[in-house]
Motif scaffolding. Structure first.
Motif, mmCIF file in Angstrom:
data_model
loop_
_atom_site.group_PDB
_atom_site.id
_atom_site.type_symbol
_atom_site.label_atom_id
_atom_site.label_comp_id
_atom_site.label_asym_id
_atom_site.label_seq_id
_atom_site.Cartn_x
_atom_site.Cartn_y
_atom_site.Cartn_z
ATOM 1 N N UNK A 170 0.720 -1.143 0.070
ATOM 2 C CA UNK A 170 0.040 0.062 -0.149
ATOM 3 C C UNK A 170 0.903 1.232 0.028
ATOM 4 N N UNK A 171 1.719 1.432 -0.932
ATOM 5 C CA UNK A 171 2.403 2.556 -1.105
ATOM 6 C C UNK A 171 1.576 3.797 -1.328
ATOM 7 N N UNK A 172 2.146 5.129 -0.983
ATOM 8 C CA UNK A 172 1.293 6.237 -1.200
ATOM 9 C C UNK A 172 0.557 6.176 -2.529
ATOM 10 N N UNK A 173 -0.706 6.506 -2.473
ATOM 11 C CA UNK A 173 -1.816 6.520 -3.287
ATOM 12 C C UNK A 173 -2.723 5.422 -3.664
ATOM 13 N N UNK A 174 -2.089 4.297 -2.787
ATOM 14 C CA UNK A 174 -3.013 3.085 -2.766
ATOM 15 C C UNK A 174 -3.744 2.743 -1.614
ATOM 16 N N UNK A 175 -5.008 2.239 -1.819
ATOM 17 C CA UNK A 175 -5.815 1.853 -0.505
ATOM 18 C C UNK A 175 -6.343 0.342 -0.729
ATOM 19 N N UNK A 176 -6.401 -0.501 0.337
ATOM 20 C CA UNK A 176 -6.671 -1.735 0.406
ATOM 21 C C UNK A 176 -8.220 -1.765 0.396
ATOM 22 N N UNK A 177 -8.891 -2.183 -0.459
ATOM 23 C CA UNK A 177 -10.442 -2.295 -0.663
ATOM 24 C C UNK A 177 -10.990 -3.566 -0.300
ATOM 25 N N UNK A 178 -11.716 -3.870 0.800
ATOM 26 C CA UNK A 178 -12.164 -5.076 1.399
ATOM 27 C C UNK A 178 -13.655 -4.730 2.098
ATOM 28 N N UNK A 179 -14.604 -5.625 2.235
ATOM 29 C CA UNK A 179 -15.477 -5.369 3.092
ATOM 30 C C UNK A 179 -15.276 -5.058 4.619
ATOM 31 N N UNK A 180 -16.011 -4.304 5.198
ATOM 32 C CA UNK A 180 -15.838 -3.923 6.670
ATOM 33 C C UNK A 180 -16.140 -5.086 7.456
#
Length: 375
Positions: free
Chosen positions: A303-313
Motif C-alpha cells: 500500500x504505497x502512497x496513493x494506494x488503498x486496500x479495498x475489502x468489506x468492513x
C-alpha cells in the motif's frame, strides 16, 4: 499543560468548526463530573468520577461540539457485537431486531437514530468499522497514535485508537480534522487493491453488494492477491490469530490485577476472553509479534502512497439479536489495519436483503486524510 489546539479556540473566542453539532461519547472516555463506567457496573463502583474531560472530548468541545450524552459500550470494549449483559443492546434503526455492532455500539446507535451528529468511539479490532457497516454509517479508525487516548479506558494500548462515526462523509471529515494530530503523510488515493485472496472468502451476497461500490469510485482497481500463497491455516487466519493473541495479552496486562481484586461479573463472551487471556505465555507472544512485524512490512510494501486496500468492513450484515456471530470471520477483515497500525475507513456500500453492509478502505499509516478525502 493546556492543549494548544484548545487554547487556540479559547484565545480566538470562536465557536469552532463543529458549532451546532451534537456529540455522543462512548463510555470509555472521561467527561468531567460524570462517572466513567466502561460498560461494567463493577468498574463504575471502583473508579472515581473524573474531574477532567478526556483529551478527545476536550478537543471536540473546544471546536464547538455539544455533548448530548454518554453511550453504552460493550464491557471494557472487548466485543464486536454491541450487546451488553448489564445494560442491554442499543437499537440499530438500519436493521431492526439486529445488533448495532460493538464495542462503539451506543455511539453508532445514537448517530444512526439521529440523536447525535458525531459519535466518538474507539477501534481496537474493528469497533468503529463494524458498527459503521451494520448501521449504514461512515467511520474512521485512525492511524495508531494520531488521536490522543488520554482520559480513555484502555483495552490493548498498542491497538487502541479513537475515532468518529457519522451519517455523512462531510461530518466525519470535519470531526476527524479536529481530532487528528500531526501532518498528513500521504497524497490522494488513485489506486485500489481489492485482493482476490480476501474477496474469495467473502459470502457471495456481500461480494455482490460491496464490489460495485469499489468500482464506482472510478479508480484503478487491482485484484492481485495480498498475500503470497502459503500453507494452512493461511496467512489471513494466521494474522487473525496473532491479533487475537496480542490483544488478549495486552488486555490482561491492563485489567488482570483489577479483575483479580474486584471480581467483576462479565457477560459470557467477555468472561471467556478474559479467562483465556490470563493463560497466554511468552512463546505465544513471540510468535504473534513475528506475524505482526510481517504485516507491518506487507502493508508498507503493498500500500504505497496513493494506494488503498479495498475489502468489506464485515462479512455480512448485522446478525439478529440472540444469534451467535462468526467473530473469527469478522476479525479476519479488521485485523489487517490493527496489526499494521494503519487507518481504516468504513463507508456505506450497499445492502444484503435490505440490510446495510460497508466497504473498508485501509491505507498505510499516515494516510488518514487521503482516506477521508476519498470518502
Amino acid at each position: 499543560m493546556t492543549d494548544p489546539f484548545i487554547r487556540a479556540f479559547e484565545d480566538a473566542g470562536c465557536e469552532g468548526p463543529l458549532a451546532g453539532l451534537r456529540l455522543a461519547v462512548k463510555d470509555l472516555f472521561d467527561l468531567a463530573g460524570v462517572p466513567t463506567g466502561a460498560g461494567n457496573p463493577r468498574w463504575l463502583e471502583t473508579h472515581a468520577t473524573p474531574v477532567n474531560d478526556a483529551a478527545a472530548v476536550a478537543r471536540l468541545r473546544a471546536a464547538g461540539a455539544r455533548v448530548v450524552g454518554k453511550t453504552i459500550t460493550d464491557e471494557l470494549a472487548w466485543s464486536l457485537n454491541g450487546t451488553n449483559a448489564h445494560y442491554g443492546t442499543p437499537e440499530n434503526p438500519a436493521a431492526p431486531g439486529r445488533v448495532p455492532g460493538g464495542s462503539s455500539s451506543g455511539s453508532a446507535s445514537a448517530v444512526a437514530l439521529g440523536l447525535a451528529d458525531i459519535g466518538l468511539g474507539t477501534d481496537t479490532g474493528g469497533s468503529i468499522r463494524v458498527p459503521a457497516s451494520y448501521c449504514g454509517l461512515y467511520g474512521l479508525r485512525p492511524t495508531h497514535g494520531r488521536v490522543s487516548l488520554e482520559g480513555a479506558v484502555p483495552l490493548a494500548p498498542s491497538f487502541d485508537t479513537a475515532g468518529v462515526l457519522a451519517r455523512d462523509a462531510a461530518t466525519l471529515r470535519l470531526a476527524m480534522g479536529v481530532l487528528l494530530e500531526g501532518a498528513a503523510a500521504a497524497g490522494p488515493i488513485t489506486r485500489l487493491l481489492a485482493p482476490q485472496d480476501i474477496w474469495d472468502e467473502i459470502p457471495e451476497a456481500t461480494r455482490a453488494a460491496v464490489m460495485p461500490k469499489v468500482e464506482a469510485l472510478g479508480l484503478v482497481v487491482d485484484r492481485e492477491p495480498l498475500f503470497d500463497s502459503g500453507t494452512e491455516p493461511g496467512p489471513l487466519e494466521a494474522a487473525r490469530v496473532a491479533y487475537a493473541t496480542l490483544q488478549a495479552w495486552e488486555a490482561w496486562q491492563q485489567h488482570g490485577a483489577w479483575i483479580e481484586e474486584h471480581r467483576p461479573e462479565f457477560g459470557p463472551g467477555v468472561a471467556v476472553r478474559f479467562a483465556n487471556a490470563a493463560t497466554i505465555g511468552n512463546t505465544d507472544i513471540a510468535a504473534a509479534q513475528r506475524v505482526r512485524s510481517g504485516m507491518m512490512s506487507l502493508v508498507q510494501d503493498r500500500l504505497p502512497e496513493g494506494t488503498a486496500l479495498a475489502i468489506p468492513a464485515a462479512p455480512g450484515p448485522a446478525f439478529k439479536i440472540g444469534d451467535a456471530p462468526n467473530r473469527e470471520a469478522i476479525v479476519r477483515l479488521t485485523c489487517i489495519a490493527g496489526l499494521a497500525g494503519a487507518p481504516g475507513l468504513a463507508v456505506p456500500a450497499g445492502t444484503v436483503e435490505g440490510l446495510p453492509v460497508g466497504l473498508q478502505l485501509v491505507a498505510a499509516p499516515g494516510g488518514d486524510e487521503a482516506l477521508l478525502a476519498l470518502a
